[in-house]
Scaffold this motif. Sequence first.
Motif, PDB file in Angstrom:
ATOM      1  N   HIS A  77      -5.121   2.227  -5.800  1.00  0.00           N
ATOM      2  CA  HIS A  77      -5.189   2.108  -4.344  1.00  0.00           C
ATOM      3  C   HIS A  77      -6.667   2.080  -3.943  1.00  0.00           C
ATOM      4  N   ALA A 102      -9.974   2.191   4.039  1.00  0.00           N
ATOM      5  CA  ALA A 102      -9.409   1.640   2.793  1.00  0.00           C
ATOM      6  C   ALA A 102      -9.161   0.143   2.964  1.00  0.00           C
ATOM      7  N   ASN A 133       3.322  -1.671   3.455  1.00  0.00           N
ATOM      8  CA  ASN A 133       3.212  -0.342   2.859  1.00  0.00           C
ATOM      9  C   ASN A 133       4.565   0.119   2.345  1.00  0.00           C
ATOM     10  N   PRO A 142      -1.239  -2.715   9.099  1.00  0.00           N
ATOM     11  CA  PRO A 142      -1.617  -2.123   7.812  1.00  0.00           C
ATOM     12  C   PRO A 142      -3.057  -2.448   7.422  1.00  0.00           C
ATOM     13  N   PHE A 143      -3.668  -1.535   6.708  1.00  0.00           N
ATOM     14  CA  PHE A 143      -4.984  -1.757   6.090  1.00  0.00           C
ATOM     15  C   PHE A 143      -6.051  -2.276   7.062  1.00  0.00           C
ATOM     16  N   GLU A 200      -4.479   2.963  11.063  1.00  0.00           N
ATOM     17  CA  GLU A 200      -3.347   2.020  11.047  1.00  0.00           C
ATOM     18  C   GLU A 200      -2.242   2.511  11.963  1.00  0.00           C
ATOM     19  N   GLY A 227       0.834  -1.196   0.000  1.00  0.00           N
ATOM     20  CA  GLY A 227       0.000   0.000   0.000  1.00  0.00           C
ATOM     21  C   GLY A 227       0.866   1.242   0.000  1.00  0.00           C
ATOM     22  N   GLU A 228       0.252   2.386   0.291  1.00  0.00           N
ATOM     23  CA  GLU A 228       1.020   3.638   0.270  1.00  0.00           C
ATOM     24  C   GLU A 228       1.722   3.873   1.610  1.00  0.00           C
ATOM     25  N   GLN A 229       0.931   4.083   2.634  1.00  0.00           N
ATOM     26  CA  GLN A 229       1.439   4.347   3.979  1.00  0.00           C
ATOM     27  C   GLN A 229       0.283   4.118   4.943  1.00  0.00           C
ATOM     28  N   PRO A 230       0.586   3.896   6.234  1.00  0.00           N
ATOM     29  CA  PRO A 230      -0.530   3.730   7.178  1.00  0.00           C
ATOM     30  C   PRO A 230      -1.374   4.995   7.226  1.00  0.00           C
ATOM     31  N   GLY A 231      -2.651   4.814   7.425  1.00  0.00           N
ATOM     32  CA  GLY A 231      -3.537   5.956   7.630  1.00  0.00           C
ATOM     33  C   GLY A 231      -3.698   6.189   9.129  1.00  0.00           C
TER      34      GLY A 231
HETATM   35  N1  URA Z   1      -3.681   3.010   3.054  1.00  0.00           N
HETATM   36  C1  URA Z   1      -2.508   2.381   2.807  1.00  0.00           C
HETATM   37  O1  URA Z   1      -1.886   2.561   1.770  1.00  0.00           O
HETATM   38  N2  URA Z   1      -2.054   1.551   3.723  1.00  0.00           N
HETATM   39  C2  URA Z   1      -2.673   1.311   4.834  1.00  0.00           C
HETATM   40  O2  URA Z   1      -2.152   0.535   5.633  1.00  0.00           O
HETATM   41  C3  URA Z   1      -3.901   1.969   5.059  1.00  0.00           C
HETATM   42  C4  URA Z   1      -4.389   2.818   4.146  1.00  0.00           C
END
Ligand code: URA
Length: 473
Positions: A438, A334, A356, A329-330, A323, A316-320
């Motif tokens: 994404h 999302a 991520n 993660p995730f 997260e 993924g991109e990064q924790p939100g």
């Molecule tokens: N979006 C992401 O890219 N990663 C996550 O862990 C949560 C949301």
Amino acid sequence: MHRVTLTAPDDFDGWRDAARRLSNHDVDPAEVTWQVGEDGGDLFSDAPLPPERPGARFSVPRAFVDMAQSAILHRDPERFALLYALLWRVRTQRGVMEDKADPLLRRVDILAKAVRRDIHKMRAFVRFREMEEDGDGGPTSRYVAWFEPDHHIVRANAGFFVRRFAAMRWSILTPETCIHWDGATLTEGPGAARDDAPDGDPVEALWKGYYAAIFNPARLKTGAMLSEMPKKYWRNLPEAALIPDLVAGAQAREARMIATAPRPPARPPTPANNSGTVWAAVRDEAMRCTRCPLYRDATQTVFGEGPIDAPLVFIGEQPGDQEDLAGRPFVGPAGQLFDRALEEAGVDRASAYVTNAVKHFKHERRGKRRIHQTPDAGEIQACRWWLTQELDMVRPRLVVALGATAARAMLGKAVTISRTRGAGIALENGAEGWVTVHPSYLLRLPDEAKRAQERDRFVAELRMIGARVQALA
Ligand code: URA
């Protein structure tokens, strides 16, 4: 008969130029012989290569190019002819690259896979020993490794070592070619002998200490060790000298570990087969990461999770926001969309490794709210350190980048999702890479009909990815 002489055993450009010219003149594969080096063949009966045809162009599927770039590095002397025969077929028949039962395609595929495995082995089993050498400003260190590849992979692999050990001076010696890096320039020299590489030094002692410390007796499987680390490589690995002792003490250590096992951590547990492994050591290190400033405002590092031997990795991109708080993660909105899409596509999230590109939550505070911000190229690059280690440990067959940040981290360059999605890409680590959107892109689409349509497309892609993982088994 046409004779093509390539300059080196890994001369892909030479092969491609010759193949293009021959193919543009409809020269049948049976009419061509291929060789490497200077040897002139039969001067009287060999026809010269047909001339370039200005403007004559043809295109071949990306999958063919990826396969050819790997297969050409195989030691099999037939590889150039096989690849030209396959090119001929690809040009004249539709769907050849999809026909997994085709004997020629299968043969070339076997060559390509063997090369990718060899490339991976070199990355995993090269061990440097420190040597002192005279530099302009006095004695300096050079790290020297010995490696015996099965195929002609050394040049193709050089970029990986340059990127990974950019700040060191190093040499990799092999029987056919040696490569040397001085921190700025890569040079190449003739092959060496095993005795040219040093044996034993303080770096080695350190490495042995590290290996003994992270060795997990509960995971001891000598069969797996042999298949992953063929005996041929054991001679070069300082840690291999420890294996007999580690094996002998494994049962006692396992009993001690069970007796002194720490209580489960408060955060949700990652799958049991991850605990106590090299993976856990790397994750613990990542928890203290300060490679870029993002750690300052985030609650914690959110490392990947899932089986360490997963055939499939999602990036993924990064924790939100959620997260960042949960440390997984995730798990936020999302993540929930992602879970439902995976379920519809018949892909089991629990059997995949999910991570991520960037491991800290980048955000801006507005009052009580933390507003997501997209990581920049420097942050993605800094965090690739961890992603590379995760991919090296998991060694998946297939890696899926969810969105542009993940695609950049996976491929090392920026790409456009719409132009990259829908086809596999050969990655440097031997896995197949896929790029898709994404899940939060789907959440953000304002138009309901468009959202439903894009979601269906996403699910269809996940379904295809699930099938592809099976096909690559
Ligand atoms: N979006 C992401 O890219 N990663 C996550 O862990 C949560 C949301």
